[in-house]
Scaffold this active site. Structure first.
Site, PDB file in Angstrom:
ATOM      1  N   ARG A 111      38.088  21.814 -15.784  1.00  0.00           N
ATOM      2  CA  ARG A 111      37.788  22.355 -14.485  1.00  0.00           C
ATOM      3  C   ARG A 111      39.068  22.241 -13.772  1.00  0.00           C
ATOM      4  O   ARG A 111      39.364  24.041 -13.044  1.00  0.00           O
ATOM      5  CB  ARG A 111      36.642  23.241 -14.436  1.00  0.00           C
ATOM      6  CG  ARG A 111      35.516  22.927 -14.931  1.00  0.00           C
ATOM      7  CD  ARG A 111      35.342  24.853 -15.568  1.00  0.00           C
ATOM      8  NE  ARG A 111      35.322  25.603 -14.315  1.00  0.00           N
ATOM      9  CZ  ARG A 111      34.013  26.066 -13.922  1.00  0.00           C
ATOM     10  NH1 ARG A 111      32.894  26.005 -13.844  1.00  0.00           N
ATOM     11  NH2 ARG A 111      34.738  27.169 -13.024  1.00  0.00           N
ATOM     12  N   ARG A 125      32.209  34.303  -5.767  1.00  0.00           N
ATOM     13  CA  ARG A 125      31.166  33.858  -6.421  1.00  0.00           C
ATOM     14  C   ARG A 125      30.468  34.954  -5.681  1.00  0.00           C
ATOM     15  O   ARG A 125      29.328  34.314  -4.914  1.00  0.00           O
ATOM     16  CB  ARG A 125      30.428  32.962  -6.343  1.00  0.00           C
ATOM     17  CG  ARG A 125      29.043  32.862  -7.313  1.00  0.00           C
ATOM     18  CD  ARG A 125      28.929  30.818  -7.582  1.00  0.00           C
ATOM     19  NE  ARG A 125      29.827  30.653  -8.695  1.00  0.00           N
ATOM     20  CZ  ARG A 125      29.154  29.812  -9.585  1.00  0.00           C
ATOM     21  NH1 ARG A 125      28.172  28.828  -8.622  1.00  0.00           N
ATOM     22  NH2 ARG A 125      30.026  29.113 -10.900  1.00  0.00           N
ATOM     23  N   GLN A 183      35.782  29.768 -16.119  1.00  0.00           N
ATOM     24  CA  GLN A 183      34.505  28.469 -16.773  1.00  0.00           C
ATOM     25  C   GLN A 183      35.195  28.697 -17.831  1.00  0.00           C
ATOM     26  O   GLN A 183      35.990  27.651 -18.933  1.00  0.00           O
ATOM     27  CB  GLN A 183      32.886  29.069 -17.026  1.00  0.00           C
ATOM     28  CG  GLN A 183      32.175  28.900 -17.786  1.00  0.00           C
ATOM     29  CD  GLN A 183      31.773  26.438 -17.280  1.00  0.00           C
ATOM     30  OE1 GLN A 183      31.951  26.338 -16.155  1.00  0.00           O
ATOM     31  NE2 GLN A 183      32.465  25.539 -18.232  1.00  0.00           N
ATOM     32  N   HIS A 225      32.174  34.972 -16.525  1.00  0.00           N
ATOM     33  CA  HIS A 225      32.336  33.709 -15.754  1.00  0.00           C
ATOM     34  C   HIS A 225      34.022  33.344 -16.157  1.00  0.00           C
ATOM     35  O   HIS A 225      33.874  32.024 -17.012  1.00  0.00           O
ATOM     36  CB  HIS A 225      31.092  32.793 -16.127  1.00  0.00           C
ATOM     37  CG  HIS A 225      31.125  31.595 -15.296  1.00  0.00           C
ATOM     38  ND1 HIS A 225      32.361  31.431 -14.186  1.00  0.00           N
ATOM     39  CD2 HIS A 225      30.511  30.833 -15.150  1.00  0.00           C
ATOM     40  CE1 HIS A 225      31.820  29.956 -13.450  1.00  0.00           C
ATOM     41  NE2 HIS A 225      31.312  30.089 -14.021  1.00  0.00           N
ATOM     42  N   CYS A 267      28.032  24.894 -19.552  1.00  0.00           N
ATOM     43  CA  CYS A 267      29.063  24.536 -19.170  1.00  0.00           C
ATOM     44  C   CYS A 267      28.256  24.147 -16.816  1.00  0.00           C
ATOM     45  O   CYS A 267      29.155  24.086 -16.473  1.00  0.00           O
ATOM     46  CB  CYS A 267      29.608  26.063 -18.173  1.00  0.00           C
ATOM     47  SG  CYS A 267      27.742  27.054 -17.867  1.00  0.00           S
ATOM     48  N   ASP A 285      24.090  27.550 -22.527  1.00  0.00           N
ATOM     49  CA  ASP A 285      23.719  27.791 -21.272  1.00  0.00           C
ATOM     50  C   ASP A 285      22.303  27.558 -20.907  1.00  0.00           C
ATOM     51  O   ASP A 285      21.462  28.005 -21.920  1.00  0.00           O
ATOM     52  CB  ASP A 285      24.612  28.766 -20.523  1.00  0.00           C
ATOM     53  CG  ASP A 285      24.660  29.643 -19.539  1.00  0.00           C
ATOM     54  OD1 ASP A 285      24.450  28.073 -18.543  1.00  0.00           O
ATOM     55  OD2 ASP A 285      25.525  30.087 -19.196  1.00  0.00           O
TER      56      ASP A 285
END
Ligand code: CP
Ligand code: NVA
Length: 309
Positions: A293, A108, A138, A135, A267, A227
């Site tokens: 996830r 990340r 996700q 991402h 998310c 988001d």
């Protein structure tokens, strides 16, 4: 060797294989506790090294549990614990050591170029666990969640995104091309999605629409995504940006423009872009979304490790 860096670069048949595997594995472990391994332990003895240059709760834990359930383990690094960067060790040398000790590397990062550099120097698979521009783990997981709840292919659904044009939306746009679904984006005028990505996507998917009006984007939606307005990499005047998004807050009035059985996904972590009534309503499926996830990361790992059935 397969990397998992951007959905745009992964063939749809591979993405579908990942989702099929997820479905089978999720079903097969209904009676197992969280730390128990899948019966076939396909990644027995394998090590995933993960490094986070930015905070993470879900991505960190889901990869930890994913590889554990497949029979392997993780080692989690913080950038300030290595010599990389200020310590003077080059990225190339770091990548070579990671490739010697580990079997996969999940990163990340707040620097898109770093992903590219690691990709060039690693001889083990690289997974993008969020970058400023995408991402992908996700969003692939979100496609799984949508299809699991709606019990139909996402290509038959109207997907809406209401909020900032950020990394998650970039991956959702790429997913709309790969999985061929209608995507309606609602965002303020100065926050339209990245032009290069949009131009690429629109040549392949004629069903992408941009509205600078939240209600128009929500009309007839089966799923509404949102988001945070302020992302981890955002170096903006926060107060100003938040005020520009006031008309894009997901509330019950906005949800009424969508289909009756429309679901809300996010998310996480959340900010003020969704009000509590929607967030805690029956339409909100954010907890299942977060849980999935783990299941999808497992198949992403199997894909990268060349073990997808
Ligand atoms: N959704 C998500 O990636 O959460 P984290 O930042 O907690 O990993
Ligand atoms: N867009 C958000 C996603 C967090 C999971 C961010 O980059 O901070």
């Amino acid at each position: 060797m397969k990397h998992f860096i951007n959905l745009k670069d992964i063939p749809i048949k591979d993405l579908k294989k990942i989702l099929n595997e997820t479905k089978k594995r999720k079903k097969a472990r209904k009676k197992l506790n969280i730390l128990e391994t899948d019966k076939d332990v396909p990644l027995k003895g394998k090590l995933l090294v993960q490094m986070f240059e930015k905070p993470s709760l879900r991505t960190r834990l889901s990869f930890y549990l994913a590889i554990k359930q497949l029979g392997g383990g993780t080692l989690t690094l913080r950038p300030n614990e290595l010599h990389l960067g200020d310590g003077g060790e080059s990225l190339e040398d770091t990548a070579k050591i990671l490739s010697t000790y580990g079997d996969g590397f999940m990163l990340r990062t707040d620097d898109n170029k770093k992903l590219e550099s690691f990709k060039n120097f690693l001889s083990i698979p690289l997974i993008n666990g969020l970058s400023p521009s995408s991402h992908p783990t996700q969003v692939l997981s979100d496609v799984f969640t949508v299809e699991e709840i709606k019990k139909k292919s996402i290509s038959k659904l109207n997907i809406a995104w209401i909020g900032d044009s950020n990394n998650v939306l970039n991956s959702l746009i790429a997913a709309s091309v790969k999985f061929d679904f209608k995507l309606s984006i609602g965002c303020p005028k100065n926050y339209n999605p990245r032009e290069d990505l949009l131009n690429w996507a629109k040549t392949k998917n004629k069903n992408i629409y941009i509205y600078n009006d939240a209600s128009k984007a929500a009309i007839n939606a089966d799923v509404i995504f949102s988001d945070k307005v302020i992302s981890l990499n955002d170096k903006v005047n926060k107060g100003k940006k938040l005020s520009q998004f006031k008309k894009f807050i997901i509330n019950q009035k906005l949800m009424r423009f969508a289909k009756k059985d429309c679901i809300f996904l996010h998310c996480l972590p959340r900010g003020s872009e969704v009000d509590e009534k929607v967030f805690f309503s029956k339409q909100s499926k954010v907890w299942l979304q977060a849980l999935n996830r783990i299941h999808v990361q497992k198949s992403i790992l199997l894909y990268c490790f060349g073990k997808l059935r």
